[in-house]
Design a protein around this motif. Structure first.
Motif, PDB file in Angstrom:
ATOM      1  N   GLU A  93    -105.178 -30.201  -8.190  1.00  0.00           N
ATOM      2  CA  GLU A  93    -106.074 -30.963  -9.067  1.00  0.00           C
ATOM      3  C   GLU A  93    -107.042 -30.027  -9.771  1.00  0.00           C
ATOM      4  O   GLU A  93    -107.414 -28.975  -9.234  1.00  0.00           O
ATOM      5  CB  GLU A  93    -106.862 -31.996  -8.255  1.00  0.00           C
ATOM      6  CG  GLU A  93    -105.989 -33.036  -7.575  1.00  0.00           C
ATOM      7  CD  GLU A  93    -106.745 -33.898  -6.583  1.00  0.00           C
ATOM      8  OE1 GLU A  93    -106.310 -35.024  -6.328  1.00  0.00           O
ATOM      9  OE2 GLU A  93    -107.783 -33.410  -6.046  1.00  0.00           O
ATOM     10  N   ILE A  94    -107.453 -30.438 -10.960  1.00  0.00           N
ATOM     11  CA  ILE A  94    -108.418 -29.663 -11.741  1.00  0.00           C
ATOM     12  C   ILE A  94    -109.592 -30.566 -12.087  1.00  0.00           C
ATOM     13  O   ILE A  94    -109.415 -31.669 -12.621  1.00  0.00           O
ATOM     14  CB  ILE A  94    -107.793 -29.087 -13.025  1.00  0.00           C
ATOM     15  CG1 ILE A  94    -106.545 -28.274 -12.699  1.00  0.00           C
ATOM     16  CG2 ILE A  94    -108.824 -28.220 -13.765  1.00  0.00           C
ATOM     17  CD1 ILE A  94    -105.817 -27.737 -13.921  1.00  0.00           C
ATOM     18  N   PHE A  95    -110.792 -30.096 -11.764  1.00  0.00           N
ATOM     19  CA  PHE A  95    -112.027 -30.826 -12.047  1.00  0.00           C
ATOM     20  C   PHE A  95    -112.828 -30.074 -13.105  1.00  0.00           C
ATOM     21  O   PHE A  95    -112.848 -28.833 -13.120  1.00  0.00           O
ATOM     22  CB  PHE A  95    -112.870 -30.965 -10.783  1.00  0.00           C
ATOM     23  CG  PHE A  95    -112.242 -31.828  -9.716  1.00  0.00           C
ATOM     24  CD1 PHE A  95    -112.633 -33.148  -9.565  1.00  0.00           C
ATOM     25  CD2 PHE A  95    -111.260 -31.321  -8.872  1.00  0.00           C
ATOM     26  CE1 PHE A  95    -112.058 -33.947  -8.588  1.00  0.00           C
ATOM     27  CE2 PHE A  95    -110.685 -32.118  -7.895  1.00  0.00           C
ATOM     28  CZ  PHE A  95    -111.093 -33.435  -7.756  1.00  0.00           C
ATOM     29  N   VAL A  96    -113.525 -30.831 -13.958  1.00  0.00           N
ATOM     30  CA  VAL A  96    -114.349 -30.238 -15.008  1.00  0.00           C
ATOM     31  C   VAL A  96    -115.749 -30.844 -14.946  1.00  0.00           C
ATOM     32  O   VAL A  96    -115.907 -32.066 -14.851  1.00  0.00           O
ATOM     33  CB  VAL A  96    -113.749 -30.478 -16.408  1.00  0.00           C
ATOM     34  CG1 VAL A  96    -114.670 -29.919 -17.482  1.00  0.00           C
ATOM     35  CG2 VAL A  96    -112.370 -29.842 -16.518  1.00  0.00           C
ATOM     36  N   LYS A  97    -116.754 -29.978 -15.015  1.00  0.00           N
ATOM     37  CA  LYS A  97    -118.154 -30.423 -15.027  1.00  0.00           C
ATOM     38  C   LYS A  97    -118.862 -29.847 -16.251  1.00  0.00           C
ATOM     39  O   LYS A  97    -118.986 -28.624 -16.383  1.00  0.00           O
ATOM     40  CB  LYS A  97    -118.868 -29.950 -13.756  1.00  0.00           C
ATOM     41  CG  LYS A  97    -120.380 -30.241 -13.707  1.00  0.00           C
ATOM     42  CD  LYS A  97    -120.972 -29.729 -12.403  1.00  0.00           C
ATOM     43  CE  LYS A  97    -122.497 -29.744 -12.402  1.00  0.00           C
ATOM     44  NZ  LYS A  97    -123.053 -31.114 -12.453  1.00  0.00           N
ATOM     45  N   PRO A  98    -119.322 -30.691 -17.179  1.00  0.00           N
ATOM     46  CA  PRO A  98    -120.108 -30.196 -18.305  1.00  0.00           C
ATOM     47  C   PRO A  98    -121.443 -29.619 -17.829  1.00  0.00           C
ATOM     48  O   PRO A  98    -122.094 -30.179 -16.938  1.00  0.00           O
ATOM     49  CB  PRO A  98    -120.332 -31.449 -19.164  1.00  0.00           C
ATOM     50  CG  PRO A  98    -119.269 -32.402 -18.745  1.00  0.00           C
ATOM     51  CD  PRO A  98    -119.063 -32.131 -17.278  1.00  0.00           C
ATOM     52  N   LEU A  99    -121.831 -28.495 -18.442  1.00  0.00           N
ATOM     53  CA  LEU A  99    -123.080 -27.826 -18.104  1.00  0.00           C
ATOM     54  C   LEU A  99    -123.954 -27.687 -19.351  1.00  0.00           C
ATOM     55  O   LEU A  99    -123.538 -27.999 -20.466  1.00  0.00           O
ATOM     56  CB  LEU A  99    -122.785 -26.430 -17.524  1.00  0.00           C
ATOM     57  CG  LEU A  99    -121.835 -26.365 -16.336  1.00  0.00           C
ATOM     58  CD1 LEU A  99    -121.507 -24.903 -16.001  1.00  0.00           C
ATOM     59  CD2 LEU A  99    -122.426 -27.068 -15.116  1.00  0.00           C
TER      60      LEU A  99
END
Length: 405
Positions: free
Chosen positions: A321-327
């Protein structure tokens, strides 16, 4: 009439007057980013005493944890003694002979803050005195001791309405006048994410954690959960998280028996999911590997990013799985999770992928916008202009920080 009774009567009268005012509230200036700290339960359970807590505060400083942002030393269940004749809670005099005020003063002298545990029921999970019917007394007592954090559990609560129970303690804390972070530990049974934004600074989303990668530990009427089951239970909850109100995935088990790779993954996942990061190990005798994980500045920076966006699952390929978090500043954190029991190599052609986050309103067309990336654990560097081939160990993660070119 004793001073304590006068205090009791005066406080109850004040509470009745203030109770008629329009709207009590929590202390909004707290937990603008997820709280960082330590809690006694995972390692010590009921074996708590003032000397150990002092040593834990010392260790938070000497280990470098304070320097990188950890601030709360939280005493969980079993610090309680009996209530006095006026109903005021006392400490267990055997284990806390100096009293809680003296202990709080010591923790504060280290530049740290101190937290206590109570329960919405008449008794705590360990059978000590809960706060039901004594909320305003307990809150003013905590304030007089110098407490900075209240973890509020959900045992012995048959026929109690959770919304009103937690709102009552919120109001009591606010009326006591001392800013105290309010941590709701209701286990997600009554979907606190739907009603607790204005009540607590964080709320538990699951039952208790257990130091394992992918397991359920059955206790009969309830279960403890490993890292992956807790992660999976966050599905659909990210829209409720943000500055001042966080989805709490429970205290961490880093250093409590999993492998170093699992600990690193556990810490990285909790960080990118914007969960409070509350260590649960013995800080006094950490291995260098555990200390390196808990004090990893780049991972903490992702967790403490001021946008306060919880990561979204971007790509799901079963065990990978790949997770993305905007910063902030247009940057992103990307976490590659290998749930499987064997290492894997994954290829990602950035240009053929598009990322859109409907909740935070961020999107990336990777064929149009390029990023430089850095692996925050290995310091490897690259660019999204080139195809990525990444090796991810079993039960492990790789975490990239993307910076616009």
């Amino acid at each position: 009439m004793t001073n304590k009774l006068l205090l009791s009567l005066g406080f109850i009268a004040a509470a009745l007057v203030l109770g008629g005012q329009a709207h009590a509230q929590k202390f909004d200036q707290l937990a603008k980013t997820p709280q960082l700290g330590w809690n006694s339960w995972n390692t010590f359970a009921c074996n708590v005493n003032e000397n150990m807590i002092r040593e834990m505060a010392d260790a938070m400083v000497s280990s470098g944890m304070k320097e990188v942002g950890y601030e709360y030393i939280n005493i969980d269940d079993c610090w309680h003694g009996e209530r006095d004749k006026q109903g005021f809670i006392q400490v267990d005099k055997k284990n806390f002979p100096s009293g809680m005020k003296a202990l709080a003063d010591y923790v504060h002298s280290k530049g740290l803050k101190i937290g206590l545990y109570s329960d919405a029921g008449a008794t705590t999970c360990a059978g000590r005195a809960g706060s039901r019917g004594h909320e305003y007394q307990d809150a003013v007592t905590y304030a007089s001791w110098g407490i900075d954090y209240v973890k509020y559990d959900w045992c012995d609560t048959k026929d109690i309405n959770p919304k009103s129970a937690y709102a009552t303690m919120r109001d009591a804390i606010y009326k006591a006048g001392r800013p105290m972070l309010f941590s709701i530990c209701e286990w997600g049974d009554n979907k606190p994410w739907e009603w607790a934004t204005d009540v607590g600074h964080s709320w538990r989303t699951t039952g208790d954690i257990y130091p394992c990668w992918n397991c359920e530990h059955n206790h009969g009427s309830w279960s403890s959960w490993g890292v992956l089951p807790i992660l999976d239970k966050q599905a659909g909850l990210r829209k409720y998280a943000g500055p001042g109100h966080w989805n709490d995935m429970d205290m961490m088990e880093v250093g409590n028996g999993m492998t170093e790779e699992e600990d690193r993954a556990h810490f990285s996942l909790w960080a990118i999911m914007a969960s409070p990061l509350i260590a649960g190990n013995d800080l006094r005798n950490m291995s260098e590997a555990t200390k390196k994980i808990l004090t990893h500045k780049d991972t903490l920076a992702i967790n403490q990013d001021k946008l306060g966006v919880q990561a979204m699952k971007w790509i799901d390929e079963g065990d990978f799985e790949i997770f993305v978090k905007p910063l902030e500043k247009g940057e992103f954190a990307v976490l590659f999770l290998n749930r499987a029991d064997a290492a894997t190599t994954y290829s990602l052609d950035w240009a053929f992928h598009y990322m859109k986050d409907d909740i935070s309103k961020h999107e990336i067309f990777f064929d149009k916008k390029k990023f430089n990336w850095r692996d925050i654990w290995s310091d490897e560097k690259g660019s999204t202009a080139e195809k990525l081939t990444i090796n991810v160990p079993a039960h492990g993660v790789r975490v990239l920080r993307l910076i616009p070119q």
